[in-house]
Scaffold this motif. Sequence first.
Motif, short mmCIF file in Angstrom:
data_model
loop_
_atom_site.label_atom_id
_atom_site.label_comp_id
_atom_site.label_asym_id
_atom_site.label_seq_id
_atom_site.Cartn_x
_atom_site.Cartn_y
_atom_site.Cartn_z
N UNK A 42 0.85 -1.19 0.00
CA UNK A 42 0.00 0.00 0.00
C UNK A 42 0.89 1.24 0.00
N UNK A 43 0.57 2.20 -0.85
CA UNK A 43 1.22 3.50 -0.87
C UNK A 43 0.18 4.54 -0.50
N UNK A 44 0.53 5.46 0.41
CA UNK A 44 -0.46 6.41 0.92
C UNK A 44 0.17 7.75 1.24
N UNK A 45 -0.66 8.78 1.38
CA UNK A 45 -0.26 10.12 1.80
C UNK A 45 -0.94 10.42 3.13
N UNK A 46 -0.23 11.05 4.05
CA UNK A 46 -0.83 11.52 5.30
C UNK A 46 -0.37 12.95 5.52
N UNK A 47 -1.33 13.84 5.78
CA UNK A 47 -1.03 15.21 6.16
C UNK A 47 -1.63 15.42 7.54
N UNK A 48 -0.82 15.86 8.50
CA UNK A 48 -1.30 16.08 9.86
C UNK A 48 -0.81 17.43 10.35
N UNK A 79 4.14 5.76 13.68
CA UNK A 79 5.09 6.85 13.92
C UNK A 79 4.84 7.40 15.32
N UNK A 80 5.91 7.74 16.02
CA UNK A 80 5.81 8.40 17.32
C UNK A 80 6.09 9.89 17.10
N UNK A 81 5.17 10.73 17.55
CA UNK A 81 5.35 12.18 17.51
C UNK A 81 5.55 12.68 18.93
N UNK A 82 6.72 13.24 19.21
CA UNK A 82 7.04 13.75 20.54
C UNK A 82 6.62 15.21 20.67
N UNK A 83 6.36 15.60 21.92
CA UNK A 83 6.12 17.02 22.18
C UNK A 83 7.36 17.78 21.73
N UNK A 84 7.17 18.88 21.02
CA UNK A 84 8.29 19.66 20.52
C UNK A 84 8.68 19.31 19.09
N UNK A 85 8.20 18.17 18.56
CA UNK A 85 8.44 17.85 17.15
C UNK A 85 7.71 18.84 16.26
N UNK A 104 5.03 20.31 14.32
CA UNK A 104 3.61 19.96 14.41
C UNK A 104 2.96 19.68 13.06
N UNK A 105 3.67 19.90 11.98
CA UNK A 105 3.11 19.63 10.65
C UNK A 105 3.77 18.38 10.08
N UNK A 106 2.95 17.40 9.81
CA UNK A 106 3.41 16.13 9.24
C UNK A 106 2.88 16.03 7.83
N UNK A 107 3.76 15.94 6.86
CA UNK A 107 3.36 15.85 5.46
C UNK A 107 4.13 14.70 4.82
N UNK A 108 3.47 13.56 4.71
CA UNK A 108 4.11 12.36 4.17
C UNK A 108 3.48 12.03 2.82
N UNK A 109 4.30 11.93 1.81
CA UNK A 109 3.83 11.66 0.46
C UNK A 109 4.40 10.34 -0.04
N UNK A 110 3.60 9.57 -0.74
CA UNK A 110 4.01 8.30 -1.34
C UNK A 110 4.69 7.38 -0.33
N UNK A 111 4.12 7.29 0.86
CA UNK A 111 4.65 6.42 1.91
C UNK A 111 4.31 4.97 1.58
N UNK A 112 5.21 4.09 1.91
CA UNK A 112 4.99 2.65 1.72
C UNK A 112 4.73 2.01 3.08
N UNK A 113 4.11 0.85 3.06
CA UNK A 113 3.85 0.12 4.30
C UNK A 113 5.15 -0.13 5.03
N UNK A 114 5.14 0.06 6.34
CA UNK A 114 6.32 -0.19 7.16
C UNK A 114 6.40 -1.68 7.53
N UNK A 115 5.25 -2.32 7.60
CA UNK A 115 5.16 -3.73 7.99
C UNK A 115 4.51 -4.53 6.86
#
Length: 152
Positions: free
Chosen positions: A20-26, A80-86, A88-99
């Motif tokens: 699976x290939x996907x995009x996530x914007x957070x 994905x782990x997002x820590x306080x202070x990271x 705050x904008x997550x923009x992932x394009x054409x991501x592949x399955x990690x597992x």
Amino acid sequence: LRKNVEDFTGPRERSDLGFVTFDITADILNEKNGLQTFWNKNTLMLFFIFDWNVKQLFLYLSAEYSTKNNALNQVVLWDKIMLRGDNPRLSLKDMKSKYFFFDDGNGLKGNRNITLTLSWNVVPNAGILPLVTGSGHVSVPFPDTYETTKSY
């Protein structure tokens, strides 16, 4: 993309392996407007409050589907782990399955209702560990044929 490969974890039968290939914007906001998720075309938008008691977020993308052998199948595809202070904008394009996205048979071939859902755990500084499932999800059909290339 889906292949039929030998599964070495059990009896030597061939199983479906999905890719699976996907995009996530957070965007993590510090406003008091609550928690909100929605799908925008093929992109999931996530808005969350990082308040005083949030140490980190554990985000994960899962696939849920049914087959003739199992009424419910759930597979975690990415996290994905997002820590306080990271950032705050997550923009992932054409991501592949990690597992690996293995089915215990041939339940991915031609499956028209595989639902992808973004969920997250809030890891607090103190207190209970709540599990929150996003209100946005998308169903994707898998093809009726297997990919024949030898690259994984």
